[in-house]
Motif scaffolding. Structure first.
Motif, PDB file in Angstrom:
ATOM      1  N   MET A  40     -19.096  92.261  42.551  1.00 61.46           N
ATOM      2  CA  MET A  40     -17.752  91.817  42.412  1.00 61.46           C
ATOM      3  C   MET A  40     -17.490  91.057  41.104  1.00 61.46           C
ATOM      4  O   MET A  40     -18.261  89.907  40.841  1.00 61.46           O
ATOM      5  N   ALA A  41     -16.604  91.710  40.235  1.00 59.80           N
ATOM      6  CA  ALA A  41     -16.509  91.042  38.773  1.00 59.80           C
ATOM      7  C   ALA A  41     -15.401  89.814  38.952  1.00 59.80           C
ATOM      8  O   ALA A  41     -14.221  89.947  38.444  1.00 59.80           O
ATOM      9  N   ILE A  42     -15.816  88.935  39.620  1.00 60.02           N
ATOM     10  CA  ILE A  42     -14.964  87.681  39.658  1.00 60.02           C
ATOM     11  C   ILE A  42     -15.761  86.474  38.674  1.00 60.02           C
ATOM     12  O   ILE A  42     -16.940  86.285  38.657  1.00 60.02           O
ATOM     13  N   SER A  43     -14.817  85.832  37.970  1.00 60.81           N
ATOM     14  CA  SER A  43     -15.189  84.629  36.983  1.00 60.81           C
ATOM     15  C   SER A  43     -14.697  83.422  37.206  1.00 60.81           C
ATOM     16  O   SER A  43     -13.465  83.412  37.501  1.00 60.81           O
ATOM     17  N   ALA A  44     -15.601  82.514  37.404  1.00 62.59           N
ATOM     18  CA  ALA A  44     -15.353  81.246  37.650  1.00 62.59           C
ATOM     19  C   ALA A  44     -14.415  80.688  36.825  1.00 62.59           C
ATOM     20  O   ALA A  44     -13.516  79.830  36.982  1.00 62.59           O
ATOM     21  N   THR A  45     -14.603  81.173  35.545  1.00 68.43           N
ATOM     22  CA  THR A  45     -13.666  80.754  34.181  1.00 68.43           C
ATOM     23  C   THR A  45     -12.234  81.198  34.659  1.00 68.43           C
ATOM     24  O   THR A  45     -11.305  80.352  34.478  1.00 68.43           O
ATOM     25  N   ASP A  46     -12.279  82.433  34.875  1.00 70.57           N
ATOM     26  CA  ASP A  46     -10.733  82.852  35.239  1.00 70.57           C
ATOM     27  C   ASP A  46     -10.131  82.042  36.505  1.00 70.57           C
ATOM     28  O   ASP A  46      -8.949  81.908  36.653  1.00 70.57           O
ATOM     29  N   VAL A  47     -10.928  81.957  37.421  1.00 71.05           N
ATOM     30  CA  VAL A  47     -10.312  81.235  38.569  1.00 71.05           C
ATOM     31  C   VAL A  47      -9.977  79.948  38.093  1.00 71.05           C
ATOM     32  O   VAL A  47      -8.926  79.599  38.633  1.00 71.05           O
ATOM     33  N   ARG A  48     -10.699  79.195  37.300  1.00 71.35           N
ATOM     34  CA  ARG A  48     -10.253  77.857  37.021  1.00 71.35           C
ATOM     35  C   ARG A  48      -9.120  77.821  36.207  1.00 71.35           C
ATOM     36  O   ARG A  48      -8.104  77.103  36.172  1.00 71.35           O
ATOM     37  N   HIS A  49      -8.548  78.941  35.146  1.00 71.42           N
ATOM     38  CA  HIS A  49      -7.660  79.277  34.496  1.00 71.42           C
ATOM     39  C   HIS A  49      -6.345  79.267  35.560  1.00 71.42           C
ATOM     40  O   HIS A  49      -5.455  78.878  35.126  1.00 71.42           O
ATOM     41  N   ARG A  50      -6.594  80.276  36.425  1.00 71.79           N
ATOM     42  CA  ARG A  50      -5.620  80.308  37.601  1.00 71.79           C
ATOM     43  C   ARG A  50      -5.009  79.395  38.166  1.00 71.79           C
ATOM     44  O   ARG A  50      -3.862  79.163  38.457  1.00 71.79           O
ATOM     45  N   LEU A  51      -6.270  78.525  38.571  1.00 69.74           N
ATOM     46  CA  LEU A  51      -5.780  77.196  39.252  1.00 69.74           C
ATOM     47  C   LEU A  51      -5.171  76.116  38.346  1.00 69.74           C
ATOM     48  O   LEU A  51      -3.896  75.563  38.747  1.00 69.74           O
ATOM     49  N   ALA A  52      -5.445  76.225  37.105  1.00 65.82           N
ATOM     50  CA  ALA A  52      -4.762  75.198  36.138  1.00 65.82           C
ATOM     51  C   ALA A  52      -3.136  75.725  35.914  1.00 65.82           C
ATOM     52  O   ALA A  52      -2.561  74.814  35.642  1.00 65.82           O
ATOM     53  N   SER A  53      -2.945  77.002  36.006  1.00 63.71           N
ATOM     54  CA  SER A  53      -1.698  77.610  35.698  1.00 63.71           C
ATOM     55  C   SER A  53      -0.860  77.608  37.255  1.00 63.71           C
ATOM     56  O   SER A  53       0.108  78.224  36.936  1.00 63.71           O
ATOM     57  N   ARG A  54      -1.453  77.233  38.122  1.00 60.53           N
ATOM     58  CA  ARG A  54      -0.795  77.534  39.544  1.00 60.53           C
ATOM     59  C   ARG A  54      -0.831  78.893  40.138  1.00 60.53           C
ATOM     60  O   ARG A  54       0.225  79.292  40.708  1.00 60.53           O
ATOM     61  N   ALA A  55      -1.479  79.724  39.417  1.00 57.27           N
ATOM     62  CA  ALA A  55      -1.522  81.172  39.866  1.00 57.27           C
ATOM     63  C   ALA A  55      -2.199  81.400  41.054  1.00 57.27           C
ATOM     64  O   ALA A  55      -3.032  80.660  41.289  1.00 57.27           O
ATOM     65  N   SER A  56      -2.073  82.287  41.677  1.00 57.98           N
ATOM     66  CA  SER A  56      -2.850  82.767  42.899  1.00 57.98           C
ATOM     67  C   SER A  56      -4.328  83.090  42.921  1.00 57.98           C
ATOM     68  O   SER A  56      -4.675  83.765  41.954  1.00 57.98           O
TER      69      SER A  56
END
Length: 208
Positions: free
Chosen positions: A171-187
């Motif tokens: 599974m190509a999930i990135s914690a960095t991407d998750v943090r960016h999404r949370l910071a920008s209020r994305a799902s």
């Protein structure tokens, strides 16, 4: 053991831990958050909060353990100290495995006492999608005589071998991407366990 900052823990971490345990027939997988990782910046939230999220993510999953030993120790979170602690608990004859992703493996020669890692445990490198960087000369020399081809060879001794392992889900999930999404209020739906996502939203974690 499967260490990391878990900043935050996501479904890729958890699925990898489950599949690692299955692939190597491990009794248990200790997921160990680093308090003060020596080779990267300070994690976005406190060690205690990352541990709380990890415990929520694991829930009642059989074979997975949220291990707080690096958070209870002063100073940098050196993996050699963690493995020494685990080795003391399981004894000299038990087979002990340290798993890490290929991107972290590429920096192994820069770790604290890297040769000692192999004295304490086997090293299993989990293949990650899109990572195909060649090894440095120092790392190549370090692992040249340690690499084995299969689990049976890996488990023939308590420590000292290296195995490259491709897990089924990758599974190509990135914690960095998750943090960016949370910071920008994305799902972040379907990237995080529901309980982890709920706590992050309740406490406003990772908001810029």
């Amino acid at each position: 053991m499967l260490g990391g900052t878990f900043d935050p823990v996501h479904l890729g971490h958890l699925r990898s831990a489950v599949e690692l345990g299955e692939a190597l027939s491990l009794d248990r997988v200790h997921m160990i958050p680093a308090a003060k990782p020596p080779l990267r910046g300070e994690p976005s939230i406190s060690p205690g909060e990352r541990l709380a999220l990890l415990r929520l993510g694991i829930g009642d999953t059989p074979g997975l353990v949220a291990d707080a030993r690096e958070l209870d120790r002063e100073g940098p979170s050196f993996t050699t100290d963690t493995l020494a602690s685990l080795r003391e608990e399981v004894g000299p004859a038990a087979r002990l495995v340290m798993a890490l992703g290929h991107d972290a493996f590429l920096r192994l020669a820069d770790w604290h006492q890297p040769e000692r890692l192999f004295e304490l445990a086997h090293v299993v490198v989990i293949d990650r999608p899109g990572i195909d960087t060649p090894l440095s000369t120092g790392l190549r020399d370090m692992v040249a005589d340690r690499e084995v081809e299969d689990t049976q060879a890996l488990m023939s001794t308590p420590a000292g071998h290296l195995l490259r392992l491709r897990l089924p889900s990758r599974m190509a999930i990135s914690a960095t991407d998750v943090r960016h999404r949370l910071a920008s209020r994305a799902s972040v739906r379907y990237l995080l366990p529901e309980a982890v996502e709920a706590r992050i939203h309740v406490y406003g974690l990772y908001r810029s």
